[in-house]
Design a protein around this motif. Structure first.
Motif, mmCIF file in Angstrom:
data_model
loop_
_atom_site.group_PDB
_atom_site.id
_atom_site.type_symbol
_atom_site.label_atom_id
_atom_site.label_comp_id
_atom_site.label_asym_id
_atom_site.label_seq_id
_atom_site.Cartn_x
_atom_site.Cartn_y
_atom_site.Cartn_z
ATOM 1 N N PHE A 171 45.186 -10.820 12.571
ATOM 2 C CA PHE A 171 45.405 -12.204 12.525
ATOM 3 C C PHE A 171 45.967 -12.748 14.287
ATOM 4 C CE2 PHE A 171 49.965 -13.093 12.729
ATOM 5 C CZ PHE A 171 50.619 -11.919 12.369
ATOM 6 N N VAL A 172 45.443 -13.696 14.628
ATOM 7 C CA VAL A 172 45.335 -14.244 15.831
ATOM 8 C C VAL A 172 46.326 -15.300 16.236
ATOM 9 C CG1 VAL A 172 43.917 -15.259 17.605
ATOM 10 C CG2 VAL A 172 43.155 -13.278 16.503
ATOM 11 N N LEU A 173 47.160 -15.161 17.161
ATOM 12 C CA LEU A 173 47.617 -16.688 17.945
ATOM 13 C C LEU A 173 46.922 -17.186 19.031
ATOM 14 C CD1 LEU A 173 50.165 -18.487 18.157
ATOM 15 C CD2 LEU A 173 50.726 -17.027 19.631
ATOM 16 N N ALA A 174 46.429 -18.416 18.685
ATOM 17 C CA ALA A 174 45.257 -18.981 19.509
ATOM 18 C C ALA A 174 45.930 -20.147 20.152
ATOM 19 C CB ALA A 174 44.055 -19.223 18.698
ATOM 20 N N ARG A 175 45.376 -20.429 21.430
ATOM 21 C CA ARG A 175 45.728 -21.434 22.123
ATOM 22 C C ARG A 175 44.440 -22.607 22.266
ATOM 23 N NH1 ARG A 175 49.519 -21.091 27.314
ATOM 24 N NH2 ARG A 175 49.779 -23.424 27.607
ATOM 25 N N SER A 176 44.801 -23.762 22.119
ATOM 26 C CA SER A 176 43.807 -24.678 22.247
ATOM 27 C C SER A 176 44.015 -25.536 23.367
ATOM 28 C CB SER A 176 43.853 -25.891 20.869
ATOM 29 O OG SER A 176 43.121 -27.019 20.994
ATOM 30 N N TRP A 177 42.808 -25.725 24.117
ATOM 31 C CA TRP A 177 42.934 -26.546 25.352
ATOM 32 C C TRP A 177 41.857 -27.683 25.170
ATOM 33 C CZ3 TRP A 177 45.602 -23.970 29.121
ATOM 34 C CH2 TRP A 177 45.814 -22.501 29.143
ATOM 35 N N ARG A 178 42.426 -28.868 25.813
ATOM 36 C CA ARG A 178 41.677 -30.227 25.648
ATOM 37 C C ARG A 178 40.726 -30.044 26.940
ATOM 38 N NH1 ARG A 178 45.110 -33.267 22.051
ATOM 39 N NH2 ARG A 178 44.037 -32.678 19.961
ATOM 40 N N THR A 179 39.360 -30.162 26.854
ATOM 41 C CA THR A 179 38.429 -30.206 28.084
ATOM 42 C C THR A 179 37.758 -31.587 27.833
ATOM 43 O OG1 THR A 179 36.577 -29.101 27.177
ATOM 44 C CG2 THR A 179 38.311 -27.755 27.910
ATOM 45 N N GLU A 180 36.752 -31.685 28.898
ATOM 46 C CA GLU A 180 36.085 -33.091 28.733
ATOM 47 C C GLU A 180 35.088 -32.953 27.532
ATOM 48 O OE1 GLU A 180 34.053 -32.989 32.711
ATOM 49 O OE2 GLU A 180 36.274 -33.157 33.480
ATOM 50 N N ARG A 181 34.638 -31.670 27.047
ATOM 51 C CA ARG A 181 33.680 -31.231 26.314
ATOM 52 C C ARG A 181 34.290 -30.974 24.814
ATOM 53 N NH1 ARG A 181 30.610 -27.134 26.873
ATOM 54 N NH2 ARG A 181 29.052 -27.926 25.579
ATOM 55 N N GLY A 182 35.579 -31.614 24.840
ATOM 56 C CA GLY A 182 36.182 -31.271 23.616
ATOM 57 C C GLY A 182 37.450 -30.151 23.704
ATOM 58 N N SER A 183 37.972 -29.762 22.485
ATOM 59 C CA SER A 183 38.701 -28.453 22.625
ATOM 60 C C SER A 183 38.069 -27.385 22.622
ATOM 61 C CB SER A 183 39.923 -28.791 21.405
ATOM 62 O OG SER A 183 40.681 -29.850 21.566
ATOM 63 N N THR A 184 38.677 -26.545 23.368
ATOM 64 C CA THR A 184 38.295 -25.285 23.289
ATOM 65 C C THR A 184 39.314 -24.015 23.126
ATOM 66 O OG1 THR A 184 37.384 -23.219 24.845
ATOM 67 C CG2 THR A 184 38.537 -25.061 26.024
ATOM 68 N N TYR A 185 39.101 -22.955 22.214
ATOM 69 C CA TYR A 185 40.109 -22.110 21.964
ATOM 70 C C TYR A 185 40.138 -20.764 22.202
ATOM 71 C CZ TYR A 185 38.908 -25.420 18.219
ATOM 72 O OH TYR A 185 38.585 -26.506 17.538
ATOM 73 N N GLU A 186 41.365 -20.162 22.758
ATOM 74 C CA GLU A 186 41.380 -18.863 23.369
ATOM 75 C C GLU A 186 42.248 -18.087 22.579
ATOM 76 O OE1 GLU A 186 41.473 -17.719 27.837
ATOM 77 O OE2 GLU A 186 43.310 -18.814 27.151
#
Ligand code: ATP
Ligand code: MG
Length: 179
Positions: free
Chosen positions: A156-171
Motif C-alpha cells: 500500500f502507498v502513501l500518496a501526495r495530491s498536488w493541485r495544478t492548473e490541469r486538476g490534481s495530480t498524485y505522487e
C-alpha cells in the motif's frame, strides 16, 4: 504554510496503486468513453484505489504518520475490477467491483483504525473501492463491459495530491508491503 518553517501542509491519502498493465488497459478503455462523456482523463500512472483520505497533514507530522504505516501488519488483498460506472453526484466515471472482497474492506478498515487515535482521521468511513478514470464527465450513456482486471495487492502507498492548473495530480510518496 507554517510561518516558522515555511513548510506547506501536504494533501495525503493511502491507496493501492494499479499494476502498470492494468492501469494501461483501464486508461485505454476510459479513452474510448471520453468521446461520449467529455471530462478529464486521469493519467495512466496516477490510477489507484483510495483506502483512506487524510486531507491536509502538517509536514512535521509526516514521520509519525510513516511510523504508523510501517508498524502495520496487514494481509495482501485480492482486487477484482469488473465493472465500469458513472456517479452523477461527482461526475466521475470509475472502474469498480461487482462484489467487494471482504479482505479489501478489512484493509481499508484496519488502516483507518490505526490512523484514528493519532488524529489523522476524524472518523472511520466505509470505502467503496473504485478507480476514478474520468472526472468532470457528463453521463456517458451505457458503458461497455469491463473484462475483469484482477491482481493481488502486495503493498500500500502513501500518496501526495498536488493541485495544478490541469486538476490534481498524485505522487506516491512512500510504500509498505502487505504480508
Ligand atoms: P480535486 O479535489 O482537486 O478535484 P481530486 O479529487 O482528484 O481533485 P484529491 O481531492 O486530492 O484530488 O483526492 C485524492 C484522492 O483521494 C482521490 O482518489 C480522491 O477520490 C480521494 N478523496 C478525496 N477526498 C476524499 C474524501 N473526502 N473521502 C474519500 N476519498 C477522498
Ligand atoms: Mg477531491
Amino acid at each position: 504554510m507554517n510561518p516558522e518553517t515555511g513548510a506547506s501542509p501536504a494533501r495525503l491519502f493511502f491507496a493501492l496503486w494499479l499494476p502498470p498493465e492494468i492501469a494501461q488497459r483501464l486508461h485505454r478503455q476510459a479513452g474510448g468513453i471520453v468521446g461520449k462523456s467529455g471530462g478529464r482523463l486521469m493519467r495512466e500512472e496516477s490510477l489507484h484505489v483510495t483506502l483512506a483520505f487524510l486531507g491536509e497533514v502538517p509536514e512535521a507530522r509526516l514521520p509519525e504518520l510513516q511510523a504508523i504505516a510501517a508498524g502495520l501488519d496487514l494481509p495482501r488483498v485480492p482486487v477484482r475490477l469488473d465493472r465500469l460506472g458513472f456517479w452523477k453526484h461527482n461526475h466521475i466515471v470509475w472502474a469498480g467491483c461487482s462484489e467487494t472482497a471482504p479482505e479489501l474492506s478489512a484493509l481499508a478498515g484496519g488502516l483507518q483504525r490505526a490512523l484514528l487515535p493519532a488524529g489523522f482521521l476524524d472518523a472511520e468511513r466505509a470505502v467503496t473501492p473504485h478507480v476514478t478514470l474520468l472526472r468532470k464527465a457528463a453521463h456517458p450513456g451505457e458503458l461497455p463491459a469491463l473484462p475483469a482486471q484482477e491482481w493481488t495487492a502486495g503493498e500500500f502507498v502513501l500518496a501526495r495530491s498536488w493541485r495544478t492548473e490541469r486538476g490534481s495530480t498524485y505522487e506516491p510518496a512512500a510504500r509498505w508491503p502487505l504480508r
